[in-house]
Design an enzyme around this catalytic site. Structure first.
Site, PDB file in Angstrom:
ATOM      1  N   LYS A 257      -7.529  -7.785  -1.875  1.00  0.00           N
ATOM      2  CA  LYS A 257      -6.962  -7.714  -0.526  1.00  0.00           C
ATOM      3  C   LYS A 257      -8.046  -7.871   0.547  1.00  0.00           C
ATOM      4  CE  LYS A 257      -2.617  -7.304  -1.516  1.00  0.00           C
ATOM      5  NZ  LYS A 257      -1.649  -8.361  -1.117  1.00  0.00           N
TER       6      LYS A 257
ATOM      7  N   TYR B 292      -7.502  -4.370  -6.943  1.00  0.00           N
ATOM      8  CA  TYR B 292      -6.534  -4.627  -5.875  1.00  0.00           C
ATOM      9  C   TYR B 292      -7.220  -4.635  -4.517  1.00  0.00           C
ATOM     10  CZ  TYR B 292      -2.485  -3.845  -2.830  1.00  0.00           C
ATOM     11  OH  TYR B 292      -1.536  -3.940  -1.833  1.00  0.00           O
TER      12      TYR B 292
END
Length: 254
Positions: free
Chosen positions: A164, A160
């Site tokens: 990002k 993640y």
């Protein structure tokens, strides 16, 4: 908050079926924008369209898988057929899988990158292409929803955070590439927020313990980003581009 005007704008919001995406759709509609709600769950979109129209707004639901180029193009085609040129884009769709990197399957890793990185690129690129071809690119506003995980390493969120961080650099790079066309591209990196997706976790004993360790011992509400999103998607953001804005209630202070 003071409502910045979005009259005359056509806004496409991905991940609009719940949480932040739905909140942004309501925000821009109240400001006068015609909103295009994009997500994979069409049934959830229909309910939000009905809500916005009941309040006097104009909304269109489009089924869109942001990781699929053909689906993204079809979504923009449908938006233009109904409302005209999309001049405001919020790339909000995102997914996550937590746990140690050693337990993360390659299928989960690839899916996170496909939505959080490639999906952001496809969504922003298609909006930019059409703005550049329109001769009205100076109206362009692109907002990418990244995360504080794109700026700080978060435990158990390797894939993640990597996705990002890619979204952050995509925003900065697109801002640079489209600067002469006067398309404003900015990135917002929120901290921990209470949404329908994470409510069960944060109301658990472990979640409450985590909240107690935050500097202000609270989560941000769902509308915490609204003032900034309202600004970045308005005419007032004409001179703001390439910004990476962290809104996290002091959860990570450098």
């Amino acid at each position: 908050m003071t409502q910045l005007s979005h009259h005359g704008r056509v806004a496409l919001i991905t991940g609009a079926s719940s949480g932040l995406g739905a909140e942004f759709a309501r925000l821009l509609s109240k400001g006068g924008a015609k909103v295009v709600l994009a997500a994979r769950r069409a049934d959830r979109l229909a309910a939000l369209v009905a809500e916005i129209e009941a309040a006097g707004g104009e909304a269109l639901a489009v089924s869109m898988d942001v990781s699929d180029e053909a689906s993204v193009i079809a979504g923009y085609d449908a938006a233009e057929a109904r409302f005209g040129l999309v001049d405001t884009v919020i790339a909000n769709a995102g997914v996550n899988a937590d746990g140690p990197a050693t337990d993360l399957s390659i299928e989960e890793f690839d899916q996170i990158q496909a939505v959080n990185s490639r999906g952001v690129f496809l969504t922003a690129r298609e909006g930019g292409r059409r703005l550049l071809a329109s001769g009205r690119s100076e109206r362009g506003r692109v907002v990418i929803l990244a995360s504080m995980g794109g700026l700080h390493a978060l435990t158990g969120l390797v894939a993640y955070c990597a996705s990002k961080a890619a979204a952050v650099m995509l925003g900065r790079s697109l801002a640079n590439e489209w600067s002469r066309a006067r398309i404003s591209v900015n990135v917002v990196c929120p901290g921990y927020m209470l949404t329908d997706i994470n409510e069960e976790w944060f109301t658990s004993e472990a979640g409450q313990k985590m909240i107690s360790k935050l500097p202000r011992k609270r989560l941000m509400p769902i509308d915490a980003l609204s003032p900034m999103i309202g600004f970045l998607t308005s005419d007032a953001a004409a001179y703001t581009t390439g910004a990476v804005i962290k809104i996290d209630d002091a959860q990570h202070v450098d």
